[in-house]
Design an enzyme around this catalytic site. Structure first.
Site, mmCIF file in Angstrom:
data_model
loop_
_atom_site.group_PDB
_atom_site.id
_atom_site.type_symbol
_atom_site.label_atom_id
_atom_site.label_comp_id
_atom_site.label_asym_id
_atom_site.label_seq_id
_atom_site.Cartn_x
_atom_site.Cartn_y
_atom_site.Cartn_z
ATOM 1 N N SER A 1 0.843 -1.203 0.000
ATOM 2 C CA SER A 1 0.000 0.000 0.000
ATOM 3 C C SER A 1 0.876 1.251 0.000
ATOM 4 O O SER A 1 0.398 2.347 -0.280
ATOM 5 C CB SER A 1 -0.930 0.007 1.223
ATOM 6 O OG SER A 1 -0.188 -0.223 2.417
ATOM 7 N N GLU B 1 -9.637 -9.204 2.634
ATOM 8 C CA GLU B 1 -9.863 -7.787 2.311
ATOM 9 C C GLU B 1 -11.164 -7.634 1.527
ATOM 10 O O GLU B 1 -11.388 -8.335 0.523
ATOM 11 C CB GLU B 1 -8.670 -7.246 1.485
ATOM 12 C CG GLU B 1 -8.858 -5.778 1.121
ATOM 13 C CD GLU B 1 -7.580 -5.067 0.692
ATOM 14 O OE1 GLU B 1 -6.498 -5.675 0.718
ATOM 15 O OE2 GLU B 1 -7.700 -3.875 0.318
HETATM 16 O O1 KIV Z 1 -0.435 -3.414 1.486
HETATM 17 C C1 KIV Z 1 -1.144 -3.369 2.505
HETATM 18 O O2 KIV Z 1 -1.056 -2.446 3.317
HETATM 19 C C2 KIV Z 1 -2.082 -4.462 2.712
HETATM 20 C C3 KIV Z 1 -3.039 -4.346 3.853
HETATM 21 C C4 KIV Z 1 -4.069 -3.342 3.551
HETATM 22 C C5 KIV Z 1 -3.612 -5.650 4.223
HETATM 23 O O3 KIV Z 1 -2.091 -5.390 1.981
#
Ligand code: KIV
Length: 290
Positions: A54, A191
């Site tokens: 993310s 998710e």
């Molecule tokens: O990349 C991320 O932060 C994630 C979480 C939202 C589970 O995959």
């Protein structure tokens, strides 16, 4: 909660998750991508820190997770490792780092463990990742799986939508979860999954479910730290509860500093340095050839 509280500073290892699930104790997971946020998150008592891809959205401004590289995750993992002493440290495997053969995937995961200090890796996918999960676990690499909305599939899925809404899709998700547990994953991120489906998976599996947009029944809740503290841009999904407005705090601090600079209020004398008493500024000036 017995031994995972911040006032009980035992290091969190993978087996602690299973123990917590058996005792019905909720755990918490947040993202971090750098040293200061890792320190804050760890010292606050968060049980698991995820160096998530993310970061592509949150700190690199790519707009999605696809461009995030192994080097970016590795560098962030090293920084987070230096800031975190108690939480279990999980590094995300970015898009492309586990898609071109299991040997390459193992090599990349080993880099995150060996050079980054990760204690587990996370990767996206269901039944298509079962062999890889088995192989990684065989090589002593704990794996957190990730099903439901898998952001690395954004182009295939055509957007970020709730997954598992039809009976067939929900069944497929439940089967995937079971297969990943059988393959040796120690936890599974769910998710954007209907809460009822997440509840079934959480009840059926012995390993922990890590929910994000998946309701309250998951064993662990995960959020992106920047969403939680209001340090992101644009509309947030409905599952994000914003507990602070850090962007506002930063903007306010910058605005007040600019005002002080422009009005001559900053820096004050106490915020600057003077010559020592034995050096006379007037004489110094007079000695110069201008
Ligand atoms: O990349 C991320 O932060 C994630 C979480 C939202 C589970 O995959």
């Amino acid at each position: 909660m017995a031994y995972l509280k911040p006032d009980k500073p035992e290091k969190v290892y993978v087996p602690a998750l299973r123990a917590a699930k058996e005792k019905n104790e909720k755990l918490v997971c947040l993202t971090a991508y750098d040293y200061p946020t890792a320190r804050i998150v760890d010292e606050a008592g968060v049980d698991i820190i995820l160096v998530g891809d993310s970061m592509g959205n949150v700190i690199h401004g790519y707009g999605n997770t696809i461009p995030v590289s192994l080097e970016e995750i590795l560098s962030a993992t090293k920084a987070v490792k230096r800031g975190a002493s108690r939480a279990l440290l999980v590094a995300d495997m970015p898009y492309g780092s586990y898609h071109t053969g299991d040997n390459k995937a193992v090599r990349n995961a080993l880099k995150l463990m060996k050079y980054g200090g990760a204690e587990a890796v996370k990767l996206e996918g269901g039944r298509n990742r079962v062999d890889l999960v088995k192989r990684l676990v065989d090589e002593e690499i704990p794996v957190m799986a990730h099903i439901g909305l898998t952001p690395q599939s954004v182009h295939k899925l055509g957007g970020y939508r709730v997954q598992g809404k039809t009976t067939d899709d929900a069944k497929r998700l439940i089967e995937d979860a079971q297969m990943l547990e059988d393959a040796g994953a120690f936890a599974i991120v769910l998710e954007l999954v209907p809460r009822e489906v997440a509840a079934i998976i959480t009840e059926e599996l012995k390993i922990s479910t890590v929910g994000i947009g998946a309701g309250t029944n998951c064993d662990i809740q995960v959020l992106v730290l920047h969403d939680l503290i209001g340090f992101t841009f644009g509309r947030q999904p409905r599952f994000v509860r914003q507990y602070a407005n850090v962007s506002g705090v930063i903007t306010d601090a910058i605005t007040r500093w600019m005002d002080d600079v422009r009005s001559g209020n900053y820096p004050a004398e106490a915020e600057s340095y003077g010559l020592p008493e034995d050096v006379d500024a007037e004489k110094l000036k007079a000695s110069m050839p201008f």
